[in-house]
Design a protein around this motif. Sequence first.
Motif, PDB file in Angstrom:
ATOM      1  N   TYR A 148       1.081  -0.842  -0.035  1.00 33.95           N
ATOM      2  CA  TYR A 148       0.096   0.243  -0.075  1.00 33.95           C
ATOM      3  C   TYR A 148       0.645   1.375   0.155  1.00 33.95           C
ATOM      4  N   HIS A 149       1.877   1.218   0.712  1.00 38.86           N
ATOM      5  CA  HIS A 149       3.136   2.392   0.794  1.00 38.86           C
ATOM      6  C   HIS A 149       4.119   2.214  -1.013  1.00 38.86           C
ATOM      7  N   SER A 150       3.167   1.469  -1.802  1.00 37.21           N
ATOM      8  CA  SER A 150       4.369   1.833  -2.901  1.00 37.21           C
ATOM      9  C   SER A 150       3.469   2.346  -4.319  1.00 37.21           C
ATOM     10  N   ASN A 151       4.560   2.232  -5.176  1.00 34.50           N
ATOM     11  CA  ASN A 151       3.135   2.858  -7.077  1.00 34.50           C
ATOM     12  C   ASN A 151       2.933   1.625  -6.997  1.00 34.50           C
ATOM     13  N   ARG A 152       3.177   0.357  -6.641  1.00 30.63           N
ATOM     14  CA  ARG A 152       2.680  -1.257  -7.114  1.00 30.63           C
ATOM     15  C   ARG A 152       1.188  -1.095  -7.251  1.00 30.63           C
ATOM     16  N   TYR A 153       1.134  -0.733  -5.795  1.00 28.82           N
ATOM     17  CA  TYR A 153      -0.447  -0.633  -5.316  1.00 28.82           C
ATOM     18  C   TYR A 153      -1.558   0.284  -6.294  1.00 28.82           C
ATOM     19  N   PHE A 154      -0.829   1.815  -7.439  1.00 32.00           N
ATOM     20  CA  PHE A 154      -1.545   1.873  -7.903  1.00 32.00           C
ATOM     21  C   PHE A 154      -1.851   1.740  -9.282  1.00 32.00           C
ATOM     22  N   CYS A 155       0.028   1.031  -9.939  1.00 31.92           N
ATOM     23  CA  CYS A 155      -0.041   0.623 -11.245  1.00 31.92           C
ATOM     24  C   CYS A 155      -1.218  -0.149 -11.556  1.00 31.92           C
ATOM     25  N   GLU A 156      -0.840  -1.484 -10.283  1.00 28.81           N
ATOM     26  CA  GLU A 156      -1.021  -2.504 -10.690  1.00 28.81           C
ATOM     27  C   GLU A 156      -2.817  -2.954 -10.559  1.00 28.81           C
ATOM     28  N   GLY A 157      -3.088  -1.692  -9.590  1.00 27.20           N
ATOM     29  CA  GLY A 157      -4.653  -1.820  -8.587  1.00 27.20           C
ATOM     30  C   GLY A 157      -5.357  -2.681  -7.811  1.00 27.20           C
ATOM     31  N   VAL A 158      -3.797  -3.358  -7.093  1.00 29.26           N
ATOM     32  CA  VAL A 158      -3.816  -3.720  -5.782  1.00 29.26           C
ATOM     33  C   VAL A 158      -4.509  -3.340  -5.301  1.00 29.26           C
ATOM     34  N   SER A 159      -6.268  -3.312  -4.814  1.00 24.89           N
ATOM     35  CA  SER A 159      -6.527  -2.488  -4.474  1.00 24.89           C
ATOM     36  C   SER A 159      -6.854  -3.456  -3.304  1.00 24.89           C
ATOM     37  N   GLN A 160      -7.314  -2.579  -1.549  1.00 26.09           N
ATOM     38  CA  GLN A 160      -6.882  -3.043  -0.597  1.00 26.09           C
ATOM     39  C   GLN A 160      -8.848  -2.886   0.416  1.00 26.09           C
ATOM     40  N   VAL A 161      -9.388  -3.362   0.911  1.00 26.66           N
ATOM     41  CA  VAL A 161     -10.906  -2.914   1.511  1.00 26.66           C
ATOM     42  C   VAL A 161     -10.171  -1.528   2.664  1.00 26.66           C
ATOM     43  N   GLY A 162     -10.634  -0.540   2.785  1.00 29.12           N
ATOM     44  CA  GLY A 162     -10.766   0.384   3.677  1.00 29.12           C
ATOM     45  C   GLY A 162      -9.653   1.791   3.627  1.00 29.12           C
ATOM     46  N   LYS A 163      -8.904   1.344   2.309  1.00 27.85           N
ATOM     47  CA  LYS A 163      -7.699   1.957   1.597  1.00 27.85           C
ATOM     48  C   LYS A 163      -8.186   2.695   0.746  1.00 27.85           C
ATOM     49  N   ARG A 164      -7.740   3.737   0.278  1.00 30.17           N
ATOM     50  CA  ARG A 164      -8.149   4.777  -0.822  1.00 30.17           C
ATOM     51  C   ARG A 164      -8.303   4.200  -2.648  1.00 30.17           C
ATOM     52  N   ALA A 165      -8.610   3.978  -3.374  1.00 28.85           N
ATOM     53  CA  ALA A 165      -8.507   3.323  -4.422  1.00 28.85           C
ATOM     54  C   ALA A 165      -7.692   3.206  -4.812  1.00 28.85           C
ATOM     55  N   ALA A 166      -7.423   2.297  -5.517  1.00 25.58           N
ATOM     56  CA  ALA A 166      -5.570   1.940  -6.134  1.00 25.58           C
ATOM     57  C   ALA A 166      -6.021   2.690  -8.076  1.00 25.58           C
ATOM     58  N   VAL A 167      -5.809   4.164  -7.947  1.00 20.32           N
ATOM     59  CA  VAL A 167      -6.020   4.400  -9.288  1.00 20.32           C
ATOM     60  C   VAL A 167      -4.487   4.052 -10.397  1.00 20.32           C
ATOM     61  N   HIS A 168      -5.255   3.993 -11.638  1.00 19.61           N
ATOM     62  CA  HIS A 168      -3.156   4.048 -12.070  1.00 19.61           C
ATOM     63  C   HIS A 168      -2.903   5.538 -12.638  1.00 19.61           C
ATOM     64  N   PRO A 169      -1.659   5.345 -12.040  1.00 24.01           N
ATOM     65  CA  PRO A 169      -1.451   7.147 -11.934  1.00 24.01           C
ATOM     66  C   PRO A 169      -1.583   8.149 -13.431  1.00 24.01           C
ATOM     67  N   PRO A 170      -1.603   8.943 -13.257  1.00 27.51           N
ATOM     68  CA  PRO A 170      -1.645   9.997 -13.993  1.00 27.51           C
ATOM     69  C   PRO A 170      -1.024  10.364 -14.282  1.00 27.51           C
ATOM     70  N   ARG A 171      -0.883  10.873 -15.645  1.00 23.00           N
ATOM     71  CA  ARG A 171       0.246  11.195 -16.310  1.00 23.00           C
ATOM     72  C   ARG A 171       1.537  12.616 -15.750  1.00 23.00           C
ATOM     73  N   VAL A 172       2.631  11.952 -16.076  1.00 15.16           N
ATOM     74  CA  VAL A 172       3.784  12.956 -15.151  1.00 15.16           C
ATOM     75  C   VAL A 172       5.015  12.551 -16.211  1.00 15.16           C
ATOM     76  N   ASP A 173       6.219  13.757 -16.367  1.00  8.95           N
ATOM     77  CA  ASP A 173       7.170  13.349 -17.170  1.00  8.95           C
ATOM     78  C   ASP A 173       8.338  12.556 -16.454  1.00  8.95           C
ATOM     79  N   ALA A 174       8.960  11.650 -16.443  1.00 12.78           N
ATOM     80  CA  ALA A 174       9.909  11.466 -15.550  1.00 12.78           C
ATOM     81  C   ALA A 174      11.037  10.986 -15.786  1.00 12.78           C
ATOM     82  N   LEU A 175      12.356  11.657 -15.138  1.00 15.36           N
ATOM     83  CA  LEU A 175      13.112  11.000 -15.836  1.00 15.36           C
ATOM     84  C   LEU A 175      14.163   9.897 -14.811  1.00 15.36           C
ATOM     85  N   PHE A 176      13.728   8.598 -14.481  1.00 13.28           N
ATOM     86  CA  PHE A 176      14.646   7.719 -13.606  1.00 13.28           C
ATOM     87  C   PHE A 176      15.498   7.831 -13.225  1.00 13.28           C
ATOM     88  N   PHE A 177      16.566   7.423 -12.369  1.00  6.06           N
ATOM     89  CA  PHE A 177      18.403   6.867 -11.931  1.00  6.06           C
ATOM     90  C   PHE A 177      18.237   5.854 -11.097  1.00  6.06           C
TER      91      PHE A 177
END
Length: 603
Positions: A305-334
């Motif tokens: 739940y404390h991870s990006n995966r929760y939202f990216c993969e729709g790993v919904s949990q009872v009593g937690k916020r909806a697992a909605v896929h992340p909105p668009r953002v420009d991202a540079l990962f290192f």
Amino acid sequence: MTGDSGVPRMAPTGHRPASRHKRDPEERHMKQFAAVLLSLGCLVLSACGSSGGSDGGNNGSGNLPPLPAPDGQGQAGPAAGSERAGRSYDVTLTATDGERIVFTVHEPAQLVGGQKYPVLLHGSGFSIPRITAAMRNFAAPAGTPLVNIQTSKQYTDAGYAVVSFDQRGFGTSSGTVTIMDPDKDGANLLQVVDWIDANLDWTARRDGNLVLGAYGGSYGGGYQLMLNNIDPRHRLDAIVPQITWYDLSYSLGSGDVPKSGYGLALTAAGEVLSGLQMDPSVLAVLQHGLTDNRYTEEDQAMLRYHSNRYFCEGVSQVGKRAAVHPPRVDALFFQGMYDALFNLNEAKANYECLSESGGDVRLLTYNIGHVLPGGVGLISGGLSGPSDFSRCGPWEAGALSLQWFDAKLKRDPAAIAALREVPEHCITLSSNAEGVVVNRIKTGGTQADVPATLVPLLLPVSLTPVTLYTATEDGTVVAGIPTSTLTLENPLPIPGLPGGLPLGVSTDDAFVFVSLARSRAALPSQLETLGDQVRPVRGFGTHTIELNGIGVKLNAGDRIDLLVTAASLPQYPLIIARNPLLPAVRVSGTVQLPVLGAVETVH
């Protein structure tokens, strides 16, 4: 995809994750091609990467509550026709749960009346305080490892405001340390952004929203992904997360085996530097790993739940916020190739998730990261300077981060043109930062058999090397995500007993640690674990998994060996098979290596 729990569901090939639905190859490749064309068009027109939401803007949809009224803590910019030097000052807010949120506003180096300036959020690594007013002008030598994630000067000098906050429970912010809980850490972050939105009269706006970026590493990378997921106004336009996670249940427990070295380090740093403010729920998770040799399902759910995966993969949990896929953002990962906590696999998963949202997303690597004492050193390939730790080929993290914001937030034509030369991916191959440029990170590849190998569990320091690949020419590059299908068996089954196991032995009592090592032709007995990367495999049966990502350049005669051991220090102290009735396991199967061949590299 993998066969055991707690592992990011990452597509085995291609740019985009396949977790949403299956696509035939032609459709997938056409969509990838269209996404590349869209990204190039955005760079040329400098019009697509400026906001985080759909329909060309970063405003969230639906009925949003009004922003809070100005509280008087923000300092006004100069009147039109005048200017002044930028200031740094502290702001304190009261969180919705009554705790204290403290941050420092670093204005641009010079404020000119009537001009507007983009804002960069900054969050520090775990337990590290914010960039205070006293640190405003701190500047380290160019290329100093990771200094760009803990300083503000290069940005304020370039005309950005930097708002650096103390993470919940650290520095002068109060509350228990909940390790990026969306409902606690996240709520605090939303208050900070709302305050900026309502109180600073010199901030740049686009389509009615803040022009907002964010940077930081490790814990300071995790907050960027979380904020992008939960902000109803979708205000983040561009982010630069470094050495951060996709799924904490995988980071701290891949293969269902607790990564105790980092569990102990997090507990010690968190308790000492927060003043014993680690949240009991977090301490319980780390304690379970040490005492029980595994995390409970509830522990794994909390970390997820404390991870990006929760939202990216729709790993919904009872009593937690909806697992909605992340909105668009420009991202540079290192991501660090020697990072033993957050590996290339997690960076690839983050990259794929945000690419699916439609933003301009790149992923480059370097050598530094979360490295525990006692791991393989970074100097085996030779160093030419401190910047070797923070670059891949010619691309240095600090300079590229500034260029990224200039292109995405300021829409600076020179920065936009320069980004056309920055690849989708650069994977570091050695400690001197030589790298290979690829359009996609290869997963799997050249297959090698792993013959049945006996691994003693009561002699945990013994090594069982199996040669998987021998280079036939100089300059052979192996870079990407290896995969494997490994079977763990009881070498001495007892007839008549369930599974042939002795009474008191369960299938999960068996686990081993798997890594890949280089053996140089000139020093065949010297094994160098690639990137300090170790992957546990737990339980009798067959496991189809991803091994940890690697990058290496081989000379003719160099080998890549598979190491299978019963213990792994320093990453997994105290974590060994503890049942004396199970003296050994037999391991067999296959490994697929991402061999690219003798391809061109960058320096």
